[in-house]
Write an enzyme that holds these catalytic residues in place. Structure first.
Site, PDB file in Angstrom:
ATOM      1  N   GLU A 102     -24.718 -61.089  20.333  1.00  0.00           N
ATOM      2  CA  GLU A 102     -25.892 -60.366  19.837  1.00  0.00           C
ATOM      3  C   GLU A 102     -26.573 -59.561  20.937  1.00  0.00           C
ATOM      4  OE1 GLU A 102     -28.831 -62.663  17.729  1.00  0.00           O
ATOM      5  OE2 GLU A 102     -27.554 -62.873  15.979  1.00  0.00           O
ATOM      6  N   HIS A 123      -2.853 -76.760  21.923  1.00  0.00           N
ATOM      7  CA  HIS A 123      -1.781 -77.002  20.957  1.00  0.00           C
ATOM      8  C   HIS A 123      -1.896 -76.084  19.748  1.00  0.00           C
ATOM      9  CE1 HIS A 123      -0.558 -80.653  23.165  1.00  0.00           C
ATOM     10  NE2 HIS A 123      -1.830 -80.590  23.544  1.00  0.00           N
ATOM     11  N   LYS A 169     -29.347 -58.436   7.264  1.00  0.00           N
ATOM     12  CA  LYS A 169     -30.443 -59.127   6.581  1.00  0.00           C
ATOM     13  C   LYS A 169     -31.048 -58.214   5.505  1.00  0.00           C
ATOM     14  CE  LYS A 169     -32.107 -62.257  10.244  1.00  0.00           C
ATOM     15  NZ  LYS A 169     -33.223 -62.654  11.080  1.00  0.00           N
TER      16      LYS A 169
END
Ligand code: PA5
Length: 377
Positions: A257, A278, A367
């Protein structure tokens, strides 16, 4: 004290200029916070935590992004003991998750810490309304209001207004500190103390870092910048302690951000070793060479330390630049230091990339779009 193992070319004059800019920035409050913490607020946090511990088996922590990741990171890493368990909610819009959190609290005694700087973010707002309903059903309105702790802006926002009207206990997100830099304010300190974390030690570690972290943080920032200039566009944070997975998440938010603007920045990714050796180990060793690895080298046991050594050698041989950040202790002090170190490094690094470390126009865009869609419905 944090140590980093790189020696990039540093333009000292530019660094000093950047540090001065950060100190002058209206969102640079976190820079001196550990040394200038409001002691009145600190005592109120302690009183509230005591009350919550006395009367609640669960504290529901509602928040998202910077209002959530930092304290969850420390809590998960240190696994403290407390009579009150922490439940997280409001960090997604999944109804399944919300229903699960409500079921977990069940008939137990609980309180709510709603954390939102703006007071208008949808994810926490929806979770808050569901948990508030449950609280009122269980205790009635008056007692319910005394069990709600709101951490938000000092003067404005929907949450601020509701908290004032309903008499919730209020804590402040200082207006000169943005969400992802706020873990050492009441945003993080209240839930951490309830969970049994020693917040005096946490702040002590951060306060020491105010001076000691400047040199390693700027070194690391310049190294990232130099690698970015050479087209290394992805940084993989590697930790060998599984309980630090959320610390990696906090780091990704902090860097993502703060830096990802104007088509700039380094994409932050993370792994936990040896688990991910792995799964992602093959790619790290031999895949596309556009990434560098930053090992967060926590003090660890002997066997695990061997894995750190093996990874360092193997990945360097595989052509990956490997940076090392050595953490002094795996406790509150160590994490206090580490938080401050990364906040500073991130702000300096963003400035080197020529972007504002303290805004988040992209998040606001999402938003606003979501609010528009929801209002339509
Ligand atoms: O770092 C930030 O500013 C964001 O991640 C915010 O913390 C996040 O969007 C939540 O915002 P608020 O605390 O206003 O609810």
């Amino acid at each position: 004290m944090i140590e980093v193992n790189c020696s990039p070319e540093i333009d000292t004059k530019k660094t000093v200029g950047i540090l001065k800019e950060i100190a002058r920035d209206k969102m640079g409050g976190w820079l001196t916070l550990p040394r200038k913490f409001d002691m009145g607020e600190f005592m109120r946090i302690k009183e509230a935590a005591k009350k919550i511990n006395e009367e609640s088996e669960y504290l529901v922590c509602i928040g998202i992004g910077g209002s959530y990741l930092g304290h969850r990171a420390i809590m998960e890493a240190l696994r403290p003991k407390s009579s009150t368990r922490i439940i997280y909610a409001g960090n997604s819009l999944s109804k399944r998750e919300l229903d699960y959190a409500l079921r977990c609290v069940g008939d137990h005694d609980f309180s709510i810490n709603i954390i939102s700087k703006s007071g208008t973010t949808l994810e926490p707002a929806i979770a808050f309304s569901a948990f508030k309903r449950k609280l009122i059903e269980k205790y009635g309105e008056e007692e319910a209001n005394s069990r709600i702790y709101a951490t938000t802006d000092k003067k404005e926002g929907a949450l601020h207004d509701e908290a004032v009207a309903s008499g919730y206990t209020r804590f402040i997100v200082p207006n000169n500190i943005g969400g992802r830099y706020s873990v050492l304010t009441a945003v993080g300190l209240l839930p951490l103390l309830v969970a049994g974390v020693d917040i005096d030690k946490l702040l002590e570690g951060a306060a020491e870092a105010v001076e000691s972290a400047v040199s390693p943080a700027t070194k690391y920032a310049w190294m990232r910048y130099a690698l970015g200039q050479k087209n290394y566009d992805t940084e993989v944070f590697a930790s060998f302690e599984p309980s630090t997975m959320y610390f990696n998440e906090w780091l990704k938010q902090l860097f993502g951000e703060s830096e990802g603007k104007n088509k700039q920045g380094i994409f932050p990714a993370s792994v936990i070793y040896s688990t991910d050796l792995h799964s992602l180990g093959q790619f790290m060793q031999d895949g596309r060479r556009n990434l560098f690895e930053t090992i967060i080298d926590y003090p660890t046991d002997e066997t695990n330390a061997k894995v750190v050594q093996a990874v360092r050698i193997a990945h360097t041989d595989g052509g990956i630049p490997v940076l090392d950040i050595r953490v002094s202790s795996f406790d509150e002090k160590g994490f206090g230091e580490l938080i401050y170190f990364f906040e500073l490094a991130c702000a300096v690094s963003a400035k080197l990339f020529g972007v504002n470390p303290f805004d988040q126009p992209g998040v606001e865009a999402y938003k606003n779009e979501l609010k528009r869609l929801m209002t339509k419905e």
